[in-house]
Write an enzyme that holds these catalytic residues in place. Structure first.
Site, PDB file in Angstrom:
ATOM      1  N   ASP A 440      34.759  34.774  47.956  1.00 55.43           N
ATOM      2  CA  ASP A 440      36.074  34.520  48.551  1.00 55.43           C
ATOM      3  C   ASP A 440      36.570  33.179  48.032  1.00 55.43           C
ATOM      4  OD1 ASP A 440      37.460  35.945  51.286  1.00 55.43           O
ATOM      5  OD2 ASP A 440      38.274  34.012  50.627  1.00 55.43           O
ATOM      6  N   ASP A 460      37.078  31.720  42.766  1.00 53.82           N
ATOM      7  CA  ASP A 460      38.422  32.177  42.412  1.00 53.82           C
ATOM      8  C   ASP A 460      38.235  33.286  41.385  1.00 53.82           C
ATOM      9  OD1 ASP A 460      40.883  32.631  41.308  1.00 53.82           O
ATOM     10  OD2 ASP A 460      41.331  30.524  40.880  1.00 53.82           O
ATOM     11  N   ASN A 487      37.843  44.388  46.577  1.00 56.99           N
ATOM     12  CA  ASN A 487      38.753  44.347  47.722  1.00 56.99           C
ATOM     13  C   ASN A 487      39.783  43.230  47.620  1.00 56.99           C
ATOM     14  OD1 ASN A 487      39.596  44.448  50.675  1.00 56.99           O
ATOM     15  ND2 ASN A 487      38.616  42.442  50.545  1.00 56.99           N
ATOM     16  N   TYR A 554      53.106  44.228  43.622  1.00 59.55           N
ATOM     17  CA  TYR A 554      51.917  44.705  44.343  1.00 59.55           C
ATOM     18  C   TYR A 554      51.637  46.166  44.000  1.00 59.55           C
ATOM     19  CZ  TYR A 554      48.810  45.816  48.250  1.00 59.55           C
ATOM     20  OH  TYR A 554      47.745  46.219  49.008  1.00 59.55           O
ATOM     21  N   LYS A 558      48.412  47.630  41.930  1.00 62.11           N
ATOM     22  CA  LYS A 558      47.474  48.578  42.557  1.00 62.11           C
ATOM     23  C   LYS A 558      47.447  49.899  41.785  1.00 62.11           C
ATOM     24  CE  LYS A 558      45.667  46.513  46.242  1.00 62.11           C
ATOM     25  NZ  LYS A 558      44.214  46.361  46.457  1.00 62.11           N
TER      26      LYS A 558
END
Ligand code: ZN
Length: 657
Positions: A440, A460, A487, A554, A558
């Site tokens: 994370d 990162d 994720n 976005y 995706k």
């Protein structure tokens, strides 16, 4: 060796059993005395039973308890009178002895009494302490160990030759103690095993243990055998993750199930693994029989797993015919590997098991190094070691040992693991027994969980060097990678195409698409080496099949990721790696959805918050946990024959349907 007794602390423990707990914990705190369930203590207490009859009860450490954390309930109360009668028998097979101990306790729910219970009962002192002190074991594991012990202790201890723990040892100790103890006797040294101390108070027995072990430590120092060399400077390691993962694959194949491999490359482990005489000193045998159950008889030297398995099999074939009952081979895989580059690698079905093994071996390094300086480390003959490794009591425990969790011995990496769906994935994978590497960008990831099977790394994912470093660290800790959960992603504020800045577009592409390409590329060789085949799960989005206005970057990112996953499924199928995607929608229990944001979005659509959250065909709220559980299942046997699937988790969306 430091005496940890503290009068003020001790004053809080008013009765004998309390004090027994107190000094047991003091012993447990010093890992050079006892390790992980090793050692045991007891106290003899006279008390009244239900009928008002006085009886002597031996409270002895129960199995499954660690001295460092033991409580009153961890001591098994056994009737002394029966124990003393048992001690008079000529023979008593160990399984029968265990049955006698279990059936003569005064509390049905107590843990099983230690196999050294009868030995404790026969020593005529109120408090009895027993440890496997490194310093004492070091000295007894040399060619003239017994003579050295007599030189150090004179007649203050009774010396017992090696006999396997159990009834025969208890009987021998009782006889030797009766024949050889004097007014000066304060302890008993068991060659190749450990040491007992005793006294009429908890403090006296404890003080004597510390004094006796300190004498052994001083002796080693006087002989110039105390210092442990460490590698002067550990050169910065080259990339080793591929080599570690390849080794883990071979060890897992030998064991018959996936294993964790932890590579320890600290200065001390490397110095030991690089000793010129490593082929001699490491191949004598374990320091005490107590260790053999976990570490196996010998560590593997270098990376030749097949060679190790062959030599384990010939050791079994040489020893097994002498056993009383027919035996089958335990898995022949090594539990410890010493390699000049990979250092000390410990192997376990879980990270906890591997950690216990590396800690045991850390002490074994001390023992072997000091004994070698003293004139030569000498372990028990292979036959004695075999008797412990294939002891019927241990075999029974192994047979009883429950079913392993679904992902036991496997390793998962989750990106964006600090919160929301990512954190829920970490939980679902840990719950199934996997070790988890969590990445994370939020530094709090490093302290998300304090447990050995979780490694949180601040990373990162748009920084390729940082990804490579994270994989090196993760594979060093756990041995490889079996499951990859992609994720991490960002969700920018709504913006129509005509006003979408190029920099914003690039930023979203960078995190939501490009970084995942790097992760997949770098993880591929590791996933290919996974013992039970690699799995990738992509956390996609409802926006892939049903994009919305204002989310161009976005949705495009995706969709790009979705297409990348489909190509990967085609390319990697031959390597056994399967890639499945899930498309969640409207998961509100994540960091970005604060109460205010929810309320304002609901208002925007003229809905209550509740209606907004369940605005789908099934009228259900989709939570992070629902997504995570599906992601975990996609890594399990349910999806063993499925790749490139795309499964919605959205409560049913009319535009997708
Ligand atoms: Zn012992």
């Amino acid at each position: 060796m430091e005496n940890l007794w503290n009068d003020k602390e001790a004053a809080q423990y008013p009765d004998d059993l309390d004090l027994r707990v107190y000094t047991s914990r003091l012993l447990g705190r010093d890992k050079s005395l006892v390790l992980h369930g090793g050692g045991n203590t007891s106290v003899k207490i006279r008390q009244k039973n239900l009928l008002g009859e006085e009886q002597d009860i031996l409270y002895v450490k129960g199995s499954g308890w660690d001295l460092e954390t033991i409580e009153e309930g961890g001591f098994a109360p056994v009737r002394m009178a029966h124990l003393l009668k048992l001690a008079e028998l000529d023979t008593l097979p160990d399984p029968q002895m265990v049955n006698e101990l279990l059936t003569h306790m005064t509390r049905a729910s107590a843990p099983a009494p230690s196999v050294e219970t009868i030995l404790h009962a026969t020593l005529p002192y109120k408090f009895v302490d027993h440890t496997h002190a490194d310093a004492v074991v070091t000295i007894t594991n040399t060619a003239d160990g017994e003579a050295r012990i007599r030189e150090i202790y004179g007649n203050s201890v009774v010396v017992i030759p090696y006999v396997m723990p159990g009834f025969d040892l208890a009987r021998l100790c009782a006889q030797k103690f009766a024949a050889e103890s004097t007014a000066d006797t304060v302890g008993m040294v068991l060659l190749n095993h450990g040491i007992f101390s005793f006294g009429d108070s908890a403090k006296l027995a404890y003080d004597r243990m510390i004094e006796l072990v300190s004498k052994a430590e001083q002796y080693l120092a006087q002989q110039g055998a105390w210092e442990i060399p460490a590698a002067a400077a550990v050169p910065s390691a080259p990339a080793l993750r591929g080599e570690i993962a390849a080794l883990r694959r071979e060890v897992s194949a030998a064991a018959g199930f996936p294993v964790i491999v932890s590579s320890h490359r600290d200065a001390k482990s490397l110095a030991f693994a690089r000793r010129d005489d490593i082929a001699t000193v490491s191949q004598q045998g374990p320091a005490t029989p107590d260790h053999v159950i976990r570490t196996k008889r010998l560590p593997q030297l270098g990376r030749d797993v097949a060679g190790y398995v062959a030599s384990y099999k010939s050791y079994f074939e040489a020893q097994a015919p002498h056993a009383k009952t027919p035996l089958t081979i335990l898995d022949p895989a090594p539990r410890l590997i010493l390699d000049p580059q990979l250092g000390l690698c410990s192997v376990g079905r879980s990270v906890k098991d591997a950690a216990i093994i590396s800690e045991i071996y850390d002490h074994t390094i001390d023992i072997i190094t000091r004994a070698t300086t003293l004139g030569g480390f000498r372990a028990l003959p292979a036959k004695d070691i075999f008797d412990v490794e294939y002891w019927d009591l241990e075999q029974a425990k192994l047979r009883k040992g429950g079913k392993a969790p679904a992902f036991a011995g496997e390793v998962a990496l989750v990106t964006g693991a600090g919160s929301g769906i990512g954190k829920a994935c970490v939980d679902s994978l840990l719950a199934r027994g996997a070790a988890v590497i969590g990445l994370d960008i939020d530094p709090q990831i490093t302290t998300l969980y304090s447990r050995p099977d979780f490694l949180g790394i601040c990373c990162d994912i748009t920084d390729e060097t940082a990804i490579v470093a994270a994989l090196e660290a993760g594979v060093s800790a756990f041995g490889g990678l079996d499951m990859l959960i992609l994720n991490a992603g960002i969700f920018p504020g709504g913006c129509r195409i005509e006003s979408l800045a190029s920099s914003e577009w690039r930023k979203v592409m960078n995190v939501n698409l490009d970084a995942n390409l790097v992760l997949m590329r770098e993880c591929h060789p590791l996933l290919k080496a996974a013992p039970n085949s690699g799995r990738v799960v992509i956390i996609g989005s409802k926006n892939v099949p049903a994009p919305g206005p204002g989310a161009a970057s976005y949705s495009a990112a995706k969709a790009g990721l979705n297409q990348l996953a489909r190509v990967a499924a085609l390319e990697w199928g031959g390597d056994g790696i399967r890639i499945n995607s899930l498309h969640p929608n409207a998961v509100f229990d994540t960091a970005i959805w604060t109460e205010e944001v929810l309320a304002s979005r609901a208002k925007h659509y003229g809905l209550t918050v509740e209606e907004y959250k369940t605005n789908n065909v099934l009228k259900v709220e989709v939570r992070s946990r629902d997504v995570a559980e599906l992601a975990a299942e996609m890594c399990g046997p349910l999806f063993a024959k499925t790749t490139a699937s795309q499964v919605p988790v959205d409560g049913g969306n009319e535009r997708v349907i």
